[in-house]
Write an enzyme that holds these catalytic residues in place. Structure first.
Site, PDB file in Angstrom:
ATOM      1  N   MET A  30      31.166  37.879  53.664  1.00  0.00           N
ATOM      2  CA  MET A  30      30.616  39.180  54.058  1.00  0.00           C
ATOM      3  C   MET A  30      29.272  39.419  53.363  1.00  0.00           C
ATOM      4  O   MET A  30      28.777  40.551  53.316  1.00  0.00           O
ATOM      5  CB  MET A  30      31.597  40.303  53.726  1.00  0.00           C
ATOM      6  CG  MET A  30      32.915  40.147  54.495  1.00  0.00           C
ATOM      7  SD  MET A  30      33.805  41.675  54.724  1.00  0.00           S
ATOM      8  CE  MET A  30      34.087  42.166  53.037  1.00  0.00           C
ATOM      9  N   GLY A  31      28.694  38.354  52.796  1.00  0.00           N
ATOM     10  CA  GLY A  31      27.371  38.486  52.192  1.00  0.00           C
ATOM     11  C   GLY A  31      27.416  39.086  50.803  1.00  0.00           C
ATOM     12  O   GLY A  31      28.464  39.109  50.159  1.00  0.00           O
ATOM     13  N   HIS A  34      27.263  35.675  45.738  1.00  0.00           N
ATOM     14  CA  HIS A  34      27.314  35.503  44.275  1.00  0.00           C
ATOM     15  C   HIS A  34      27.824  34.103  43.972  1.00  0.00           C
ATOM     16  O   HIS A  34      28.054  33.301  44.897  1.00  0.00           O
ATOM     17  CB  HIS A  34      28.184  36.599  43.642  1.00  0.00           C
ATOM     18  CG  HIS A  34      29.547  36.717  44.246  1.00  0.00           C
ATOM     19  ND1 HIS A  34      30.495  35.722  44.157  1.00  0.00           N
ATOM     20  CD2 HIS A  34      30.113  37.708  44.993  1.00  0.00           C
ATOM     21  CE1 HIS A  34      31.588  36.091  44.785  1.00  0.00           C
ATOM     22  NE2 HIS A  34      31.391  37.290  45.327  1.00  0.00           N
ATOM     23  N   HIS A  37      30.771  32.648  46.077  1.00  0.00           N
ATOM     24  CA  HIS A  37      30.403  32.145  47.412  1.00  0.00           C
ATOM     25  C   HIS A  37      29.696  30.788  47.291  1.00  0.00           C
ATOM     26  O   HIS A  37      29.959  29.865  48.070  1.00  0.00           O
ATOM     27  CB  HIS A  37      29.445  33.113  48.115  1.00  0.00           C
ATOM     28  CG  HIS A  37      30.007  34.480  48.367  1.00  0.00           C
ATOM     29  ND1 HIS A  37      29.466  35.622  47.818  1.00  0.00           N
ATOM     30  CD2 HIS A  37      31.049  34.911  49.116  1.00  0.00           C
ATOM     31  CE1 HIS A  37      30.142  36.681  48.224  1.00  0.00           C
ATOM     32  NE2 HIS A  37      31.114  36.281  49.012  1.00  0.00           N
ATOM     33  N   GLN A  61      38.453  44.947  59.305  1.00  0.00           N
ATOM     34  CA  GLN A  61      39.286  44.757  58.111  1.00  0.00           C
ATOM     35  C   GLN A  61      39.115  45.882  57.107  1.00  0.00           C
ATOM     36  O   GLN A  61      39.690  45.830  56.019  1.00  0.00           O
ATOM     37  CB  GLN A  61      39.023  43.395  57.475  1.00  0.00           C
ATOM     38  CG  GLN A  61      37.676  43.230  56.811  1.00  0.00           C
ATOM     39  CD  GLN A  61      37.429  41.790  56.414  1.00  0.00           C
ATOM     40  OE1 GLN A  61      37.234  40.905  57.242  1.00  0.00           O
ATOM     41  NE2 GLN A  61      37.438  41.512  55.119  1.00  0.00           N
ATOM     42  N   GLY A 147      38.299  31.337  49.022  1.00  0.00           N
ATOM     43  CA  GLY A 147      38.456  31.473  47.584  1.00  0.00           C
ATOM     44  C   GLY A 147      39.879  31.868  47.203  1.00  0.00           C
ATOM     45  O   GLY A 147      40.501  32.690  47.870  1.00  0.00           O
ATOM     46  N   LYS A 149      40.420  33.584  44.752  1.00  0.00           N
ATOM     47  CA  LYS A 149      40.308  34.954  44.242  1.00  0.00           C
ATOM     48  C   LYS A 149      41.020  35.926  45.197  1.00  0.00           C
ATOM     49  O   LYS A 149      41.681  36.869  44.777  1.00  0.00           O
ATOM     50  CB  LYS A 149      38.829  35.318  44.110  1.00  0.00           C
ATOM     51  CG  LYS A 149      38.549  36.756  44.340  1.00  0.00           C
ATOM     52  CD  LYS A 149      37.842  37.401  43.227  1.00  0.00           C
ATOM     53  CE  LYS A 149      37.723  38.889  43.310  1.00  0.00           C
ATOM     54  NZ  LYS A 149      37.534  39.473  44.582  1.00  0.00           N
ATOM     55  N   GLN A 153      44.739  36.605  51.071  1.00  0.00           N
ATOM     56  CA  GLN A 153      43.965  36.204  52.252  1.00  0.00           C
ATOM     57  C   GLN A 153      44.116  34.704  52.492  1.00  0.00           C
ATOM     58  O   GLN A 153      44.318  34.259  53.633  1.00  0.00           O
ATOM     59  CB  GLN A 153      42.497  36.560  52.012  1.00  0.00           C
ATOM     60  CG  GLN A 153      41.537  36.048  53.046  1.00  0.00           C
ATOM     61  CD  GLN A 153      40.159  36.629  52.862  1.00  0.00           C
ATOM     62  OE1 GLN A 153      39.902  37.755  53.262  1.00  0.00           O
ATOM     63  NE2 GLN A 153      39.266  35.895  52.245  1.00  0.00           N
ATOM     64  N   SER A 186      31.481  40.821  45.159  1.00  0.00           N
ATOM     65  CA  SER A 186      30.374  41.657  45.636  1.00  0.00           C
ATOM     66  C   SER A 186      30.571  43.091  45.170  1.00  0.00           C
ATOM     67  O   SER A 186      29.605  43.830  44.933  1.00  0.00           O
ATOM     68  CB  SER A 186      30.320  41.610  47.160  1.00  0.00           C
ATOM     69  OG  SER A 186      30.269  40.271  47.607  1.00  0.00           O
TER      70      SER A 186
HETATM   71  P1  AMP Z   1      33.837  37.912  50.800  1.00  0.00           P
HETATM   72  O1  AMP Z   1      32.359  37.836  51.024  1.00  0.00           O
HETATM   73  O2  AMP Z   1      34.220  38.813  49.678  1.00  0.00           O
HETATM   74  O3  AMP Z   1      34.607  38.161  52.071  1.00  0.00           O
HETATM   75  O4  AMP Z   1      34.290  36.464  50.320  1.00  0.00           O
HETATM   76  C1  AMP Z   1      33.993  35.313  51.077  1.00  0.00           C
HETATM   77  C2  AMP Z   1      34.745  34.142  50.510  1.00  0.00           C
HETATM   78  O5  AMP Z   1      34.369  33.936  49.148  1.00  0.00           O
HETATM   79  C3  AMP Z   1      36.268  34.354  50.501  1.00  0.00           C
HETATM   80  O6  AMP Z   1      36.911  33.141  50.842  1.00  0.00           O
HETATM   81  C4  AMP Z   1      36.526  34.730  49.066  1.00  0.00           C
HETATM   82  O7  AMP Z   1      37.846  34.418  48.645  1.00  0.00           O
HETATM   83  C5  AMP Z   1      35.521  33.876  48.344  1.00  0.00           C
HETATM   84  N1  AMP Z   1      35.249  34.411  47.007  1.00  0.00           N
HETATM   85  C6  AMP Z   1      34.939  35.701  46.691  1.00  0.00           C
HETATM   86  N2  AMP Z   1      34.819  35.843  45.358  1.00  0.00           N
HETATM   87  C7  AMP Z   1      35.089  34.627  44.812  1.00  0.00           C
HETATM   88  C8  AMP Z   1      35.142  34.126  43.476  1.00  0.00           C
HETATM   89  N3  AMP Z   1      34.898  34.915  42.433  1.00  0.00           N
HETATM   90  N4  AMP Z   1      35.450  32.830  43.295  1.00  0.00           N
HETATM   91  C9  AMP Z   1      35.699  32.019  44.357  1.00  0.00           C
HETATM   92  N5  AMP Z   1      35.652  32.428  45.644  1.00  0.00           N
HETATM   93  C10 AMP Z   1      35.355  33.716  45.875  1.00  0.00           C
END
Ligand code: AMP
Length: 281
Positions: A30-31, A34, A37, A61, A147, A149, A153, A186
């Site tokens: 979702m951008g 960090h 990602h 979501q 991830g 994390k 999900q 994020s």
């Molecule tokens: P998001 O942009 O928050 O939807 O995350 C996109 C992807 O990055 C998802 O698969 C998350 O699980 C993964 N992700 C987010 N934060 C972390 C982190 N701290 N370490 C590893 N993967 C992450």
């Protein structure tokens, strides 16, 4: 790096990869990119010929009272980061592209979605499943990078991919943390300096239980109590859930005998943070 802002352009870019039999790793995000990602991109680049990333803040979501409108969208910075870490194709769809249907269609996963975040965010995982299914149909990657994390999900989507016969390997990547242990997210950007200084206590609480586990403790209640006792000393942290579940079934066993997760969601000020640790006997 090629940028695709519409589906036809994405398909044109991807056609070259499939015609030359190249493997494709896909990193949906979702951008507000960090280190977490970026680690997914790096894993994908190690294991595949090409890496596709999507940046899309998926409205389905988010609940009506959640942070969809205020979610960070630093798109120019994200483009630079994606390019500098070697993303081959960046897909930037918009809502009309992702949801062309006039009457909603949703994928509903009915077991792993019911607990943890699913219990506090009704419909959240329907939105996640639906958008990831759409993205998988468009990108048709060899491997999907998610991830750990977002453990629930990962669990829900691994299940969906198997149940709906997506021809993709799901790769769960380790959680990347700041130096003080806070899981990169994020949403950390919403924290005030004071909240930011307290936030690492969430991971510290999980670590206390993990240390007990490493020392041989297998009793679910005792492990949970280790983390709870630590959290009780940190007043501003409002715990939504703290739960220990088996990974394969997502059930609360009295004694931990199979790989499990200790997962937490906590609210700090106005920011909801999640984290987890793996407990593997
Ligand atoms: P998001 O942009 O928050 O939807 O995350 C996109 C992807 O990055 C998802 O698969 C998350 O699980 C993964 N992700 C987010 N934060 C972390 C982190 N701290 N370490 C590893 N993967 C992450």
């Amino acid at each position: 790096m090629k940028i695709a802002s519409d589906i036809q352009t994405l398909r044109n870019h991807l056609r070259g990869f499939s015609q030359s039999n190249q493997t494709v790793g896909f990193v949906p995000t979702m951008g507000a990119l960090h280190k977490g990602h970026i680690s997914l991109v790096q894993s994908s680049k190690r294991q595949n010929d090409k890496t596709v990333m999507s940046i899309y803040v998926n409205p389905t979501q988010f609940g009506p009272k959640e942070d969809l409108a205020s979610y960070f969208r630093p798109i120019e910075k994200d483009k630079e980061l994606a390019q500098s870490f070697g993303v081959d194709v960046l897909f930037l769809p918009d809502d009309s592209m992702m949801y062309p249907e006039h009457t909603p269609i949703r994928i509903h996963e009915a077991h792993f979605s019911n607990t943890l975040c699913g219990a506090y965010r009704p419909g959240h995982f329907d939105g996640v499943c639906t958008v990831v299914a759409k993205l998988l149909h468009l990108v048709q990657p060899t491997r999907l990078y998610l991830g750990k994390k977002d453990a629930q999900q990962l669990r829900v989507l691994t299940h969906m991919v198997r149940a709906l016969f997506f021809d993709v390997e799901v790769v769960g990547a380790p959680t990347v943390r700041e130096e003080d242990g806070l899981a990169c997210s994020s949403r950390n950007g919403y924290l005030t300096p004071q909240e930011r200084s307290i936030a690492p206590e969430i991971y510290r609480a999980l670590t206390k239980a993990a240390v007990e586990f490493e020392e041989g403790e297998r009793d679910r209640k005792k492990l949970l109590r280790q983390a709870q006792d630590h959290l009780q000393t940190i007043d501003p942290i409002d715990v939504q859930y703290l739960e220990l579940l088996s990974w394969d079934r997502f059930e609360a066993d009295d004694v931990v005998t199979t790989p499990s997760i200790l997962a937490i969601a906590a609210v700090l000020g106005k920011t909801r943070l999640i984290d987890n640790v793996w407990l593997t006997p």
